[in-house]
Design a protein around this motif. Structure first.
Motif, mmCIF file in Angstrom:
data_model
loop_
_atom_site.group_PDB
_atom_site.id
_atom_site.type_symbol
_atom_site.label_atom_id
_atom_site.label_comp_id
_atom_site.label_asym_id
_atom_site.label_seq_id
_atom_site.Cartn_x
_atom_site.Cartn_y
_atom_site.Cartn_z
ATOM 1 N N GLU A 49 0.855 -1.242 0.067
ATOM 2 C CA GLU A 49 -0.045 0.192 -0.343
ATOM 3 C C GLU A 49 0.725 1.200 -0.203
ATOM 4 O OE1 GLU A 49 -3.661 1.472 2.495
ATOM 5 O OE2 GLU A 49 -2.233 1.219 3.516
ATOM 6 N N LEU A 50 2.029 1.537 0.391
ATOM 7 C CA LEU A 50 2.669 2.510 1.132
ATOM 8 C C LEU A 50 3.599 2.733 -0.598
ATOM 9 C CD1 LEU A 50 4.146 1.397 4.734
ATOM 10 C CD2 LEU A 50 2.071 3.680 4.073
ATOM 11 N N TRP A 53 0.997 4.441 -2.842
ATOM 12 C CA TRP A 53 1.133 5.738 -2.363
ATOM 13 C C TRP A 53 2.031 6.995 -3.127
ATOM 14 C CZ3 TRP A 53 -0.734 5.221 3.261
ATOM 15 C CH2 TRP A 53 -2.459 4.914 2.914
ATOM 16 N N CYS A 54 3.330 5.659 -2.699
ATOM 17 C CA CYS A 54 4.682 6.423 -3.350
ATOM 18 C C CYS A 54 4.524 6.204 -5.541
ATOM 19 C CB CYS A 54 5.942 5.601 -2.455
ATOM 20 S SG CYS A 54 6.441 5.701 -1.853
ATOM 21 N N ASP A 62 11.837 10.471 -4.913
ATOM 22 C CA ASP A 62 13.264 10.096 -4.478
ATOM 23 C C ASP A 62 13.030 9.347 -3.709
ATOM 24 O OD1 ASP A 62 15.476 11.041 -2.103
ATOM 25 O OD2 ASP A 62 14.226 13.114 -2.526
ATOM 26 N N GLU A 65 12.569 9.429 -0.028
ATOM 27 C CA GLU A 65 11.535 10.182 0.532
ATOM 28 C C GLU A 65 10.427 7.993 0.440
ATOM 29 O OE1 GLU A 65 10.695 12.090 2.037
ATOM 30 O OE2 GLU A 65 12.528 13.523 1.446
ATOM 31 N N TYR A 66 10.901 7.968 -0.215
ATOM 32 C CA TYR A 66 10.056 6.521 -0.661
ATOM 33 C C TYR A 66 10.669 5.545 0.362
ATOM 34 C CZ TYR A 66 9.662 1.175 -2.140
ATOM 35 O OH TYR A 66 9.851 0.665 -2.206
ATOM 36 N N ALA A 68 11.752 6.942 3.526
ATOM 37 C CA ALA A 68 10.372 7.023 4.597
ATOM 38 C C ALA A 68 9.662 7.022 5.035
ATOM 39 C CB ALA A 68 10.760 8.946 4.684
ATOM 40 N N VAL A 69 8.955 6.922 3.949
ATOM 41 C CA VAL A 69 7.691 5.843 3.916
ATOM 42 C C VAL A 69 7.256 4.687 4.700
ATOM 43 C CG1 VAL A 69 5.029 5.776 2.540
ATOM 44 C CG2 VAL A 69 7.201 7.981 2.105
ATOM 45 N N SER A 72 7.666 2.546 7.364
ATOM 46 C CA SER A 72 6.703 3.242 8.573
ATOM 47 C C SER A 72 5.709 1.961 9.176
ATOM 48 C CB SER A 72 5.829 4.277 8.789
ATOM 49 O OG SER A 72 4.611 4.152 7.298
ATOM 50 N N ILE A 146 16.395 7.938 7.261
ATOM 51 C CA ILE A 146 16.277 6.715 7.063
ATOM 52 C C ILE A 146 16.772 5.354 5.510
ATOM 53 C CG2 ILE A 146 14.474 4.908 7.389
ATOM 54 C CD1 ILE A 146 14.228 6.217 10.027
ATOM 55 N N LEU B 80 5.333 11.499 1.860
ATOM 56 C CA LEU B 80 4.519 11.811 0.316
ATOM 57 C C LEU B 80 3.968 12.753 -0.031
ATOM 58 C CD1 LEU B 80 1.758 8.484 1.019
ATOM 59 C CD2 LEU B 80 3.927 8.606 -0.855
ATOM 60 N N GLN B 86 8.689 17.397 -5.195
ATOM 61 C CA GLN B 86 9.421 17.226 -6.298
ATOM 62 C C GLN B 86 8.858 17.307 -7.385
ATOM 63 O OE1 GLN B 86 11.472 14.678 -4.523
ATOM 64 N NE2 GLN B 86 12.019 15.145 -3.125
#
Lengths: 412, 412
Positions: A49-50, A53-54, A62, A65-66, A68-69, A72, A146, B80, B86
């Protein structure tokens, strides 16, 4: 009293009921007096799911950021597992990757663990505390950001933690009760193996068996971590031991072939009538390597006229279209007449450390498959395995044939 | 060029479409040349889901683990939002609370921010980078563990960041376009306010208006942060300014009453014929305080016989049953004849800094409500507000009556 690492995969923490059942496996080991570290994946489906969303946020995103998401998901299960353990009367606390810390390089999305300091976790053992570590993730210390370890990375977190804290055992709990001679969905007569050597497991994982992440096996081998693959779905009061992944010398009776793996993630490319001259292989494979495309099996056949050759090789299915485009573009510089491709193929592999001491194992396989009318498109061999590329339609027939041939069928 | 903090609540980041729309508000400010920090909540519903899982894991759970679990929702939206920014060509990076760091005390579940070091974020401004900070969370430095700031805590994160980096403005984006004279669902003639003083907003937030977390208003007041409440749902190219929360001296024309708030989260308890002797109040309220029950309105009426008194007070509805049990238990030590209770009451409050200079404001309200046949059960007043406890059935009538009485109705 032993020091244990228990890892629970996504299906073993899919919801609170499953987390509770997994916690009872932890409780059994704690009650036996062991010091326990738990490593958890995200609830099954959460990471997808995460990741989705990315992708929805931006098709090219990026990867920091992927990370970091997607990291979680494991934080949630680590906290919930700690709460459930406490409700069973077991002191427990969750550890996020950066809290341990588990330090990695900065290869975001598939980072490699560089060091783990288990001091704080070990201090907790003195107070009878179970550490619940969020798997799949680490910290790149220089940037303070992360990282994630790639798909299946929680296996690697678990084995690396076990290595760092010199654990006596690392149990990888999953939804199957061990490593099988092949996929039981394809071969009903597949048997659970009691023991598999690190080397064999490494080949199996690389060649399509999805039970463990390849890197986790490498680390288990390097640090000689006694690793069990076992089921969290069994009765916590009466579990089976699963399959032990261990050093070769710990396996008494070595089969010639231990398992049959197969992978549909292969696509075949053939260049017809390539000029047979020095440097030709480089002109084909360097552009593919530069595009980060892994070429796996390669066979070269001299064609009728002796000045040209036919070249067949395989690439991962996901890279097939990109590889075609690159080869079309380099048509003139390579100098070939026809480019052919086929994604409807499967790579079947037989793995066994016994092959080292037994000649002619592959030849027996060729003969058996030929008798069934199965055409072999490509072959690669190494010290402890051989792989065959065949038409996908013959997957089940070929796997069953080899499974019987090498004496792997379960007694009826 | 100004320094701005923009905060987006749960409904403003509920899905990728809403995140994209919110990102366009950010882009507008970046394009105008401002240095922007974004603070995000979790997707709406996510925090409730995580809280629900903690409750499912164990009804009484370690609040440190609760924090580790529920803080994860904001990590997802921060990453996100950074990816979406970005994709709009805006350099951006996400910051988890501990990465900033936002340091708090160890009051897990409702921690207080102790310090924020905005240095790294400000360094990013020089490179044109937007910082996207996960709201609602911080780090307790001594233990190294994640804390959360309580419901609505992302408002507090935003205002505290704005204070720490001396931002020129803090915009709280939500699903309404500002602060209203009262709830428009109850009073269709409610008006959006252009300006509200910190003191008034503090009372409104405390007394039931849900638009901002109380602590965020305290911080805005202490650091004099110019805070706007505005809507992310409006056209990013043509937004309205919303409501400015500002210092009293920035409000030119002061209404006597600025807004009417109401809260159904009140329950009434009455002790009949309590012995009227010294120390009696302590014998009632100390046990309640020890049980962490907040007593709000208190009125004492001398009863017919002059040796006893009737005592009425209110507690939060959630604590009503616990309070009853405590009072039943202390019946003998307090010495009362009857305990009566009522949860079907509502507290209605009128707020306005103009009350300081206008006497008799509350008296006008009592008269107007009496004319409508509404019985007032209890009254409390402070410098800039008065609150009335009435039967819940009269809520709408009372709010509308006061709204008209104090000239708050929108012109037709």
């Amino acid at each position: 009293m032993a020091r244990l690492v228990l890892k629970f995969g996504g299906t073993s923490v899919a919801n609170l009921d499953r987390i509770r059942r997994s916690a009872l496996h932890v409780k059994r080991e704690v009650d036996a007096g062991h010091d326990v570290t738990v490593v958890v994946s995200a609830m099954s489906g959460k990471t997808n799911e995460l990741v989705g969303w990315c992708g929805e946020a931006a098709s090219l995103h990026d990867v920091r950021e992927y990370d970091a998401v997607v990291a979680s998901g494991e934080l949630v299960t680590a906290g919930l597992m700690a709460i459930v353990l406490q409700s069973l009367g077991i002191p427990a606390r969750s550890w996020q990757g950066w809290q341990v810390p588990i330090l990695t390089n900065d290869a975001h999305g598939s980072a490699r663990i560089q060091s783990i300091d288990p001091t704080a976790i070990i201090e907790g053992f003195a107070a009878g505390e179970v550490a619940v570590v969020a798997g799949f993730q680490g910290l790149h210390q220089e940037s303070g950001r992360i990282t994630t370890l790639g798909r299946g990375g929680s296996d690697t977190s678990a084995v690396a933690l076990a290595g760092a804290m010199k654990a006596d055992r690392c149990d990888i709990y999953t939804d199957v009760d061990g490593v099988y001679t092949t996929d039981p969905r394809i071969v009903p007569k597949a048997r659970r193996l009691d023991r598999v050597s690190f080397e064999e497991m490494l080949e199996m994982a690389s060649l399509g068996a999805k039970v463990l992440q390849v890197r986790s096996v490498e680390i288990a081998m390097n640090y000689n971590v006694k690793t069990f693959v076992r089921s969290s779905f069994e009765d916590p009061a009466n579990p089976s031991a699963g399959t032990l992944i261990c050093a070769e010398e710990d396996i008494m009776e070595q089969q010639v072939v231990t398992g049959i793996a197969f992978s549909k993630d292969e696509a075949q490319l053939t260049l017809r009538r390539v000029a047979d001259k020095p440097g030709i292989a480089a002109s084909i494979f360097v552009p593919l390597a530069e595009a980060n495309i892994n070429v796996d099996m390669i066979i070269q056949v001299v064609s009728d006229d002796t000045t040209t050759t036919d070249l067949t090789f395989t690439v991962p299915t996901a890279d097939y279209e990109r590889a075609r485009v690159i080869l079309e573009k380099s048509r003139e510089s390579i100098g070939y007449s026809v480019l052919q491709g086929n994604t409807d193929v499967v790579k079947i592999s037989a793995i066994g450390i016994g092959m080292r001491s037994h000649a002619g194992v592959a030849a027996r396989a060729f003969k058996a498959l030929a008798e069934k009318g199965i055409n072999i498109r490509a072959i690669t061999t190494s010290e402890i395995k051989f792989s065959l590329l065949i038409d996908a339609a013959y997957t089940e027939l070929a796997v069953r044939t080899l499974h019987s041939l090498f004496g792997l069928d379960r007694a009826a």
